[in-house]
Design a protein around this motif. Structure first.
Motif, PDB file in Angstrom:
ATOM      1  N   LEU A   1      38.782  43.498  41.637  1.00  0.00           N
ATOM      2  CA  LEU A   1      39.062  42.226  40.976  1.00  0.00           C
ATOM      3  C   LEU A   1      38.436  41.076  41.756  1.00  0.00           C
ATOM      4  N   LEU A   2      38.569  41.119  43.084  1.00  0.00           N
ATOM      5  CA  LEU A   2      37.997  40.066  43.928  1.00  0.00           C
ATOM      6  C   LEU A   2      36.467  40.089  43.870  1.00  0.00           C
ATOM      7  N   LEU A   3      35.871  41.279  43.948  1.00  0.00           N
ATOM      8  CA  LEU A   3      34.416  41.388  43.883  1.00  0.00           C
ATOM      9  C   LEU A   3      33.888  40.950  42.520  1.00  0.00           C
ATOM     10  N   PHE A   4      34.633  41.290  41.480  1.00  0.00           N
ATOM     11  CA  PHE A   4      34.233  40.913  40.132  1.00  0.00           C
ATOM     12  C   PHE A   4      34.234  39.395  39.981  1.00  0.00           C
ATOM     13  N   THR A   5      35.202  38.737  40.622  1.00  0.00           N
ATOM     14  CA  THR A   5      35.261  37.269  40.585  1.00  0.00           C
ATOM     15  C   THR A   5      34.089  36.666  41.352  1.00  0.00           C
ATOM     16  N   ILE A   6      33.832  37.191  42.551  1.00  0.00           N
ATOM     17  CA  ILE A   6      32.734  36.676  43.383  1.00  0.00           C
ATOM     18  C   ILE A   6      31.385  36.884  42.706  1.00  0.00           C
ATOM     19  N   ALA A   7      31.280  37.969  41.914  1.00  0.00           N
ATOM     20  CA  ALA A   7      29.999  38.300  41.276  1.00  0.00           C
ATOM     21  C   ALA A   7      29.503  37.202  40.339  1.00  0.00           C
ATOM     22  N   PHE A   8      30.414  36.383  39.809  1.00  0.00           N
ATOM     23  CA  PHE A   8      30.002  35.327  38.884  1.00  0.00           C
ATOM     24  C   PHE A   8      29.474  34.092  39.605  1.00  0.00           C
ATOM     25  N   ILE A   9      29.681  34.001  40.920  1.00  0.00           N
ATOM     26  CA  ILE A   9      29.282  32.796  41.643  1.00  0.00           C
ATOM     27  C   ILE A   9      27.765  32.630  41.660  1.00  0.00           C
ATOM     28  N   LEU A  10      27.039  33.712  41.967  1.00  0.00           N
ATOM     29  CA  LEU A  10      25.583  33.608  42.103  1.00  0.00           C
ATOM     30  C   LEU A  10      24.884  33.238  40.798  1.00  0.00           C
TER      31      LEU A  10
ATOM     32  N   ALA B   1      28.068  29.646  29.860  1.00  0.00           N
ATOM     33  CA  ALA B   1      29.439  29.267  29.512  1.00  0.00           C
ATOM     34  C   ALA B   1      30.393  30.442  29.689  1.00  0.00           C
ATOM     35  N   ILE B   2      29.951  31.652  29.296  1.00  0.00           N
ATOM     36  CA  ILE B   2      30.784  32.845  29.461  1.00  0.00           C
ATOM     37  C   ILE B   2      31.042  33.111  30.944  1.00  0.00           C
ATOM     38  N   CYS B   3      29.999  32.944  31.777  1.00  0.00           N
ATOM     39  CA  CYS B   3      30.150  33.155  33.227  1.00  0.00           C
ATOM     40  C   CYS B   3      31.169  32.189  33.815  1.00  0.00           C
ATOM     41  N   VAL B   4      31.086  30.906  33.414  1.00  0.00           N
ATOM     42  CA  VAL B   4      32.004  29.892  33.938  1.00  0.00           C
ATOM     43  C   VAL B   4      33.439  30.183  33.503  1.00  0.00           C
ATOM     44  N   ILE B   5      33.631  30.492  32.216  1.00  0.00           N
ATOM     45  CA  ILE B   5      34.975  30.778  31.701  1.00  0.00           C
ATOM     46  C   ILE B   5      35.546  32.026  32.377  1.00  0.00           C
ATOM     47  N   SER B   6      34.713  33.056  32.534  1.00  0.00           N
ATOM     48  CA  SER B   6      35.166  34.293  33.181  1.00  0.00           C
ATOM     49  C   SER B   6      35.538  34.045  34.634  1.00  0.00           C
ATOM     50  N   PHE B   7      34.725  33.241  35.329  1.00  0.00           N
ATOM     51  CA  PHE B   7      35.001  32.936  36.739  1.00  0.00           C
ATOM     52  C   PHE B   7      36.317  32.178  36.885  1.00  0.00           C
ATOM     53  N   ILE B   8      36.536  31.187  36.033  1.00  0.00           N
ATOM     54  CA  ILE B   8      37.784  30.408  36.106  1.00  0.00           C
ATOM     55  C   ILE B   8      38.984  31.304  35.801  1.00  0.00           C
ATOM     56  N   GLY B   9      38.859  32.120  34.767  1.00  0.00           N
ATOM     57  CA  GLY B   9      39.963  33.015  34.399  1.00  0.00           C
ATOM     58  C   GLY B   9      40.281  34.019  35.494  1.00  0.00           C
TER      59      GLY B   9
ATOM     60  N   THR C   1      39.596  33.704  38.679  1.00  0.00           N
ATOM     61  CA  THR C   1      40.126  32.978  39.838  1.00  0.00           C
ATOM     62  C   THR C   1      41.629  32.768  39.696  1.00  0.00           C
ATOM     63  N   ILE C   2      42.061  32.410  38.491  1.00  0.00           N
ATOM     64  CA  ILE C   2      43.503  32.232  38.235  1.00  0.00           C
ATOM     65  C   ILE C   2      44.242  33.553  38.405  1.00  0.00           C
ATOM     66  N   VAL C   3      43.639  34.649  37.877  1.00  0.00           N
ATOM     67  CA  VAL C   3      44.260  35.976  38.016  1.00  0.00           C
ATOM     68  C   VAL C   3      44.372  36.367  39.480  1.00  0.00           C
ATOM     69  N   CYS C   4      43.314  36.115  40.261  1.00  0.00           N
ATOM     70  CA  CYS C   4      43.333  36.419  41.696  1.00  0.00           C
ATOM     71  C   CYS C   4      44.425  35.624  42.409  1.00  0.00           C
ATOM     72  N   TYR C   5      44.575  34.347  42.026  1.00  0.00           N
ATOM     73  CA  TYR C   5      45.616  33.516  42.640  1.00  0.00           C
ATOM     74  C   TYR C   5      47.005  34.090  42.362  1.00  0.00           C
ATOM     75  N   LEU C   6      47.235  34.453  41.110  1.00  0.00           N
ATOM     76  CA  LEU C   6      48.538  35.000  40.745  1.00  0.00           C
ATOM     77  C   LEU C   6      48.758  36.371  41.392  1.00  0.00           C
ATOM     78  N   PHE C   7      47.692  37.162  41.486  1.00  0.00           N
ATOM     79  CA  PHE C   7      47.784  38.533  41.977  1.00  0.00           C
ATOM     80  C   PHE C   7      47.952  38.593  43.488  1.00  0.00           C
ATOM     81  N   PHE C   8      47.212  37.741  44.201  1.00  0.00           N
ATOM     82  CA  PHE C   8      47.200  37.806  45.659  1.00  0.00           C
ATOM     83  C   PHE C   8      48.208  36.848  46.293  1.00  0.00           C
ATOM     84  N   ILE C   9      48.119  35.555  45.934  1.00  0.00           N
ATOM     85  CA  ILE C   9      48.908  34.532  46.633  1.00  0.00           C
ATOM     86  C   ILE C   9      50.340  34.487  46.120  1.00  0.00           C
TER      87      ILE C   9
END
Length: 260
Positions: free
Chosen positions: A197-206, A224-232, A234-242
């Motif tokens: 999940l973390l790697l998948f999120t980071i993959a959209f940065i480049l 637009a799909i990359c930006v929306i996916s990255f934001i979504g 990121t929120i999932v990672c926040y809820l999942f990890f923090i």
């Protein structure tokens, strides 16, 4: 001349034979069918682990340590790949995969044409410019694309899962109890989900970064799909990890609080 990958293949074959003998002795089934079945199973698991790890780490090494270039698709190759269609009684069908051939100028200003490591079902667009990475001595280039990132993540996921299965085979062959392994496998499975999940999120940065600085020519809808996916994600990672981490910490404190 045997290549380094060839030596690894020979080593995997010999290891599979050794583990098969140990496993069959523990099962106490000395029939030829038992040896054949166990060898195929063990060899398949170990070979998938080593081959996936090798190709994924090789691609990651090119991406991290390789030099970035702007290349142009000048040609492509194709080949047929067989697969079983589950929607048609698992009949064997074929699909065509395409390999782009990229032309670029290397650090010595020499013109080079190499195959891309990404094989896809879409016909490459001749003349399209893309960002690539290449290491001196490698016979392929690595595209800076979303497909490449997804393949890297899938490679890590396969290596992680089959690595755990390989450890389980080794433990069973040498007579260790499998109770602790089952618990570790469940924990490792959830850790693997978090890592993917973390790697998948980071993959959209480049791809987002390359688009913003003008190095990527992907269409606006893809950006637009990359930006929306990255934001979504990121929120999932926040809820999942923090957030879950805080809840677990509070729960542990409540459990450890002495009863008055």
């Amino acid at each position: 001349m045997i290549t380094p990958f060839g030596y690894v293949a020979i080593g995997v074959f010999l290891i599979a034979i050794f583990l098969t003998i140990k496993t069959v002795k523990r099962v106490k089934d000395t029939g030829c069918l038992a040896y054949g079945y166990n060898f195929l199973l063990i060899f398949s698991v170990i070979s998938i682990f080593f081959s996936t790890s090798y190709t994924t780490l090789q691609s990651l090494n090119v991406y991290i340590t390789g030099t970035s270039y702007i290349g142009k698709i000048v040609d492509y190759k194709s080949y047929e790949k067989e697969y079983k269609d589950k929607n048609d009684d698992y009949r064997i069908k074929t699909s065509t995969l395409y390999i782009p051939i990229i032309e670029f100028l290397d650090e010595n200003n020499q013109k080079m044409q190499l195959e891309s490591s990404t094989h896809s079902g879409d016909i490459p667009k001749i003349g399209e410019t893309i960002t690539i990475s290449h290491n001196v001595g490698e016979n392929f280039v690595l595209e800076h694309s979303l497909t490449t990132f997804l393949l890297l993540i899938a490679g890590f996921a396969f290596a992680f899962v089959f690595g755990f299965l390989t450890i389980g085979i080794i433990k069973y062959a040498f007579g260790y109890s499998m109770d602790s392994y089952k618990q570790q496998f469940v924990k490792g499975f959830f850790i693997g989900i978090k890592i993917c999940l973390l790697l998948f999120t980071i993959a959209f940065i480049l791809p987002i970064y390359n688009y913003l600085i003008g190095k990527s020519n992907m269409p606006l809808w893809a950006f637009a799909i990359c930006v929306i996916s990255f934001i979504g994600l990121t929120i999932v990672c926040y809820l999942f990890f923090i957030k879950n981490g805080r809840n677990l910490t509070i729960s542990d404190k409540r459990k450890s609080k002495p009863v008055q």
